[in-house]
Design an enzyme around this catalytic site. Structure first.
Site, PDB file in Angstrom:
ATOM      1  N   HIS A  59       0.658  -1.439  -0.113  1.00  0.00           N
ATOM      2  CA  HIS A  59      -0.156   0.096  -0.019  1.00  0.00           C
ATOM      3  C   HIS A  59       0.783   1.075  -0.078  1.00  0.00           C
ATOM      4  O   HIS A  59       0.761   2.261  -0.924  1.00  0.00           O
ATOM      5  CB  HIS A  59      -1.110  -0.145   1.201  1.00  0.00           C
ATOM      6  CG  HIS A  59      -1.612   1.058   1.650  1.00  0.00           C
ATOM      7  ND1 HIS A  59      -2.358   1.943   0.860  1.00  0.00           N
ATOM      8  CD2 HIS A  59      -1.369   2.064   2.739  1.00  0.00           C
ATOM      9  CE1 HIS A  59      -2.728   3.186   1.161  1.00  0.00           C
ATOM     10  NE2 HIS A  59      -2.222   3.266   2.482  1.00  0.00           N
ATOM     11  N   HIS A  83       4.204   6.483   5.366  1.00  0.00           N
ATOM     12  CA  HIS A  83       3.028   7.252   5.864  1.00  0.00           C
ATOM     13  C   HIS A  83       2.320   6.555   6.882  1.00  0.00           C
ATOM     14  O   HIS A  83       1.482   7.264   7.669  1.00  0.00           O
ATOM     15  CB  HIS A  83       2.043   7.727   4.723  1.00  0.00           C
ATOM     16  CG  HIS A  83       1.180   6.671   4.135  1.00  0.00           C
ATOM     17  ND1 HIS A  83       1.487   5.935   3.123  1.00  0.00           N
ATOM     18  CD2 HIS A  83      -0.148   6.433   4.518  1.00  0.00           C
ATOM     19  CE1 HIS A  83       0.442   5.465   3.038  1.00  0.00           C
ATOM     20  NE2 HIS A  83      -0.660   5.423   3.710  1.00  0.00           N
ATOM     21  N   GLU A  87       1.031   5.676  12.412  1.00  0.00           N
ATOM     22  CA  GLU A  87      -0.363   5.274  12.775  1.00  0.00           C
ATOM     23  C   GLU A  87      -0.436   3.732  13.196  1.00  0.00           C
ATOM     24  O   GLU A  87      -1.212   3.447  14.144  1.00  0.00           O
ATOM     25  CB  GLU A  87      -1.099   5.740  11.663  1.00  0.00           C
ATOM     26  CG  GLU A  87      -2.470   5.533  11.701  1.00  0.00           C
ATOM     27  CD  GLU A  87      -3.409   6.278  12.767  1.00  0.00           C
ATOM     28  OE1 GLU A  87      -2.544   7.314  13.311  1.00  0.00           O
ATOM     29  OE2 GLU A  87      -4.484   6.117  12.933  1.00  0.00           O
ATOM     30  N   ASP A  88       0.286   3.015  12.396  1.00  0.00           N
ATOM     31  CA  ASP A  88      -0.057   1.442  12.666  1.00  0.00           C
ATOM     32  C   ASP A  88       1.044   0.472  13.078  1.00  0.00           C
ATOM     33  O   ASP A  88       0.924  -0.431  12.998  1.00  0.00           O
ATOM     34  CB  ASP A  88      -0.336   0.894  10.957  1.00  0.00           C
ATOM     35  CG  ASP A  88      -1.571   1.609  10.291  1.00  0.00           C
ATOM     36  OD1 ASP A  88      -2.574   1.960  11.311  1.00  0.00           O
ATOM     37  OD2 ASP A  88      -2.069   1.712   9.334  1.00  0.00           O
ATOM     38  N   ASP A 150      -2.872   8.344  -0.787  1.00  0.00           N
ATOM     39  CA  ASP A 150      -3.283   7.677  -0.036  1.00  0.00           C
ATOM     40  C   ASP A 150      -4.782   7.141   0.179  1.00  0.00           C
ATOM     41  O   ASP A 150      -5.363   5.888  -0.113  1.00  0.00           O
ATOM     42  CB  ASP A 150      -2.965   8.089   1.705  1.00  0.00           C
ATOM     43  CG  ASP A 150      -3.357   7.058   2.803  1.00  0.00           C
ATOM     44  OD1 ASP A 150      -3.080   5.810   2.647  1.00  0.00           O
ATOM     45  OD2 ASP A 150      -3.931   7.506   3.673  1.00  0.00           O
ATOM     46  N   ASP A 270     -24.719  12.478 -25.223  1.00  0.00           N
ATOM     47  CA  ASP A 270     -24.534  12.714 -26.562  1.00  0.00           C
ATOM     48  C   ASP A 270     -24.176  14.100 -26.967  1.00  0.00           C
ATOM     49  O   ASP A 270     -24.503  14.777 -27.624  1.00  0.00           O
ATOM     50  CB  ASP A 270     -26.033  12.476 -27.311  1.00  0.00           C
ATOM     51  CG  ASP A 270     -26.453  11.308 -27.923  1.00  0.00           C
ATOM     52  OD1 ASP A 270     -25.389  10.462 -27.901  1.00  0.00           O
ATOM     53  OD2 ASP A 270     -27.455  11.044 -28.616  1.00  0.00           O
TER      54      ASP A 270
END
Ligand code: MN
Length: 722
Positions: A59, A83, A87-88, A150, A270
């Site tokens: 990711h 990034h 956070e993770d 992201d 159209d």
């Protein structure tokens, strides 16, 4: 996780692909740095997987690719690769800082911070504030670009999410990220986010539309070819060069047009749309002329966005023509430069600029973009409202705050919890006693920062504190506190004025409450007051002098034929002085020149607008005041006062290292606080110190002085009184 281990996911973009993409515009050194960031990220995310099953690092790599396609600088690419690590994973900002430097750490931290604020989609009306808040939180616009990339990758892979989550993310994308991309002029990204958002939010509608487009496309091929050929031929005839590109409308814009203008699919679809990219502005207008010659223009549909650009800097000529078989043809004509800006907006300032980027460069790029848009708009004589908005957003003067319920309040920068309380409701402001900022109990004077959640703690019967006026920022807070204080001062003034008049009357006649209404009335009339309390308030505030007012009462008594003899007897009466507690509030204050404390002989001085100011009997300033006898008020301390007063000490101390620390410690041990210290070296040997400290009374002060005398460095010590 190494590059090799990813080979089992052949469909995914690999670090080697990223590096070869980067080599096309970055230096070897810079690409190496990105690779180093990759190794760090891969290790941090090791063992984590995307919902779809791939290793997590795929990711951040994909996000980095999106930014690499935009030719972003290598710090942005490194930050994109990293990034999600704050956070993770266990990684902290300091770790990134020591390994990759301040700039990358700030970018990653910025992305993490805006990832943490959650958009509450119930508060749909708050979407605009939320976007502003995101912009306000970042000092570096690249944080927003990384966040957009992201989101774009997450939208591309949203299929693996459960339906309810898919809808929530899609809604947020359309409400928050699409307008952000639009505001920054990033059209290519906006269009893709829109189509992905539509597909995720309304899968059925999107599918029906897509099928309709595919069906219609078949019939169109020939017509498109025919028109394209005529356009090219005409340009050739006129000796004009331009690249002709046939384009198809995006699903989301078809959907929106059908929905907003209530049109049928055919009516929207159209339309045959072409873009002609030319070398110069001059050519653009000449191409326009040629097109209007080729097919008849539809009246009222020509738009000159070159002369009058769109708000985000977009420039182009737009026209609609009656094509063969009467089909409408939409044509956009613009220069290459304009096309670049139209596609990438703010990011176009990184595109093809391969020079080394640093911090000052990114702000320079942002400003350059703003400046460009501003210039474009200025030359077009267009409204500058938009640019003002963007400027405010990028370099904000405002802070965006959450209430505990998730609503967003906007306050000026520097606002405190008290401002917040008043912004919620006047009653909340008036009764607030404390606050929790991000769940931490903090003082009310704490300045607030964007993204914080603020909870105000109130208490029934609590009242505004005059000291708040020193730090509040908003007009609402200020005026509410002022008006409260004014009322309060009025009440206190009436109370004090009654005591003062009562004493003055008692001295020469009888107490105030023995006067009948009809005796008081003529006095009020003479002074032009409607009610007694107004007169009393003015006495309390020092605007009217009690002894003089009392005289008027006497004259009235003469009118009621009070006997002269009786008056004489009354006059000889002595009256107790007014007792001062120190808690009278705003109508009794203590002179700063002599700082009286309980136990001192004191005298009051009625001062216009301020009520009574208390001085020590020995204050030098009183010399002047004493001439105005009517303004003097006899006062004394109420016994048993238990609160702190200020007093001034002057000490001469030997110049020795650490002497101040010892003195400060002694004062503190004696249960007193130092409010202020001024020092002046007198000669090489002695320093003179002026200390303002808190004491309860003269006895307390005497104990402190005795204690300080035991210090051998102190050669002289005295209290200063004016
Ligand atoms: Mn992410």
């Amino acid at each position: 996780m190494t590059a090799d281990q990813l080979t089992e996911y052949p469909n995914f973009f690999r670090v080697s692909d990223l590096c070869s993409l980067l080599e096309s515009y970055l230096s070897e050194e810079q690409v190496k740095e990105v690779y180093r960031a990759y190794l760090f990220g891969a290790e941090a995310h090791d063992g984590q997987h995307r919902k779809s099953g791939e290793p997590y690092i795929t990711h951040p790599l994909a996000v980095a690719k999106i930014l690499a396609d935009m030719r972003m600088d290598y710090h942005s690419i490194m930050a994109a690769v990293l990034h999600d690590v704050i956070e993770d994973t266990e990684t902290v900002k300091e770790h990134i800082q020591s390994d990759f430097g301040e700039e990358v750490a700030e970018l990653v931290d910025g992305v993490s911070k805006i990832t943490q604020i959650r958009f509450n989609s119930d508060a749909e009306a708050q979407a605009e504030n939320f976007r502003k808040m995101m912009l306000a939180m970042v000092r570096d616009i690249r944080v927003i670009l990384i966040k957009l990339a992201d989101r774009l990758h997450n939208m591309r892979t949203i299929g693996v999410m459960p339906p309810n989550k898919r809808r929530r993310i899609a809604k947020e994308t359309l409400e928050i990220y699409v307008p952000l991309a639009n505001r920054l002029g990033m059209n290519t990204m906006r269009l893709e986010l829109e189509d992905l958002g539509l597909a995720a939010l309304y899968p059925t509608r999107a599918r029906v539309l897509r099928e309709a487009v595919v069906r219609a496309r078949g019939n169109r091929k020939e017509v498109i070819k025919k028109i394209e050929t005529s356009i090219k031929r005409r340009l050739h005839q006129e000796n004009l060069t331009g690249e002709v590109i046939g384009r198809e409308k995006h699903l989301y814009s078809i959907y929106k047009k059908m929905k907003d203008k209530r049109l049928a699919f055919q009516e929207v679809f159209d339309v045959y749309a072409f873009r002609i990219i030319v070398d110069r502005v001059d050519t653009a207008y000449r191409v326009l002329g040629a097109m209007h010659n080729l097919y008849k223009p539809v009246p009222g549909r020509f738009k000159d966005y070159i002369a009058i650009p769109k708000a985000n800097g977009y420039q182009s000529l737009h026209t609609v023509l009656f094509g063969p078989y009467g089909v409408p043809i939409e044509i956009q004509i613009r220069t290459e430069e304009m096309d670049k800006v139209a596609e990438s907006g703010i990011a176009s300032h990184w595109l093809y600029k391969t020079s080394n980027t640093n911090v000052s460069n990114t702000e320079a790029n942002t400003r350059k973009w703003l400046h460009n848009v501003l210039e474009i708009q200025k030359s077009a004589g267009n409204s500058m409202e938009f640019i003002e908005n963007v400027k405010i957003d990028l370099f904000p003067d405002e802070v965006y705050l959450f209430t505990p319920k998730g609503e967003i309040l906007v306050l000026p920068r520097g606002a405190t919890a008290v401002d917040f309380a008043y912004a919620v409701h006047t009653d909340i402001g008036n009764t607030c006693i404390a606050c929790r900022i991000d769940r931490r109990l903090l003082p009310l004077r704490t300045p607030l920062f964007t993204g914080q959640t603020v909870e105000i703690i109130t208490s029934e019967g609590a009242t505004p504190n005059p000291a708040w006026l020193n730090f509040v920022h908003t007009a609402k807070a200020r005026s509410n506190i002022r008006s409260y204080l004014k009322n309060l001062q009025q009440e206190e003034a009436v109370k004090l004025g009654r005591q003062m008049l009562d004493r003055a009357l008692s001295r020469i006649s009888k107490p105030l409450d023995e006067y009948k209404k009809k005796e008081i009335k003529p006095v009020l009339k003479e002074y032009n007051y409607k009610k007694l309390k107004h007169l009393l308030a003015d006495i309390g505030l020092g605007n009217k002098l009690a002894p003089l007012v009392a005289q008027k009462f006497i004259q009235d008594e003469e009118r009621t034929k009070l006997k002269r003899k009786e008056r004489k007897k009354l006059k000889s009466k002595t009256v107790e002085p007014l007792l001062i507690k120190g808690t009278e509030g705003m109508v009794v204050s203590f002179a700063k020149c002599c700082h009286p404390i309980p136990g001192d002989a004191i005298i009051g001085f009625a001062t216009t607008g301020k009520g009574i100011v208390i001085h020590t009997d020995a204050c030098k300033n009183l010399g002047d005041y004493k001439k105005a006898r009517d303004k003097l008020v006899e006062v004394d301390w109420e016994p048993g006062i238990d609160r702190d007063f200020l007093a001034d000490l002057r000490l001469d101390v030997a110049n020795r290292r650490g002497v101040l620390a010892v003195i400060a410690a002694s004062i503190s041990e004696m249960d007193s606080n130092i409010e202020n210290i001024a020092m002046a070296e007198r000669d090489g040997i002695t320093t003179s110190m002026d200390i303002t400290l808190t004491v309860r009374n003269r006895r307390h002060l005497a104990r402190i002085i005795r204690r300080l005398r035991t210090n051998r460095s102190v050669t002289k010590i005295a209290r200063r009184k004016g």
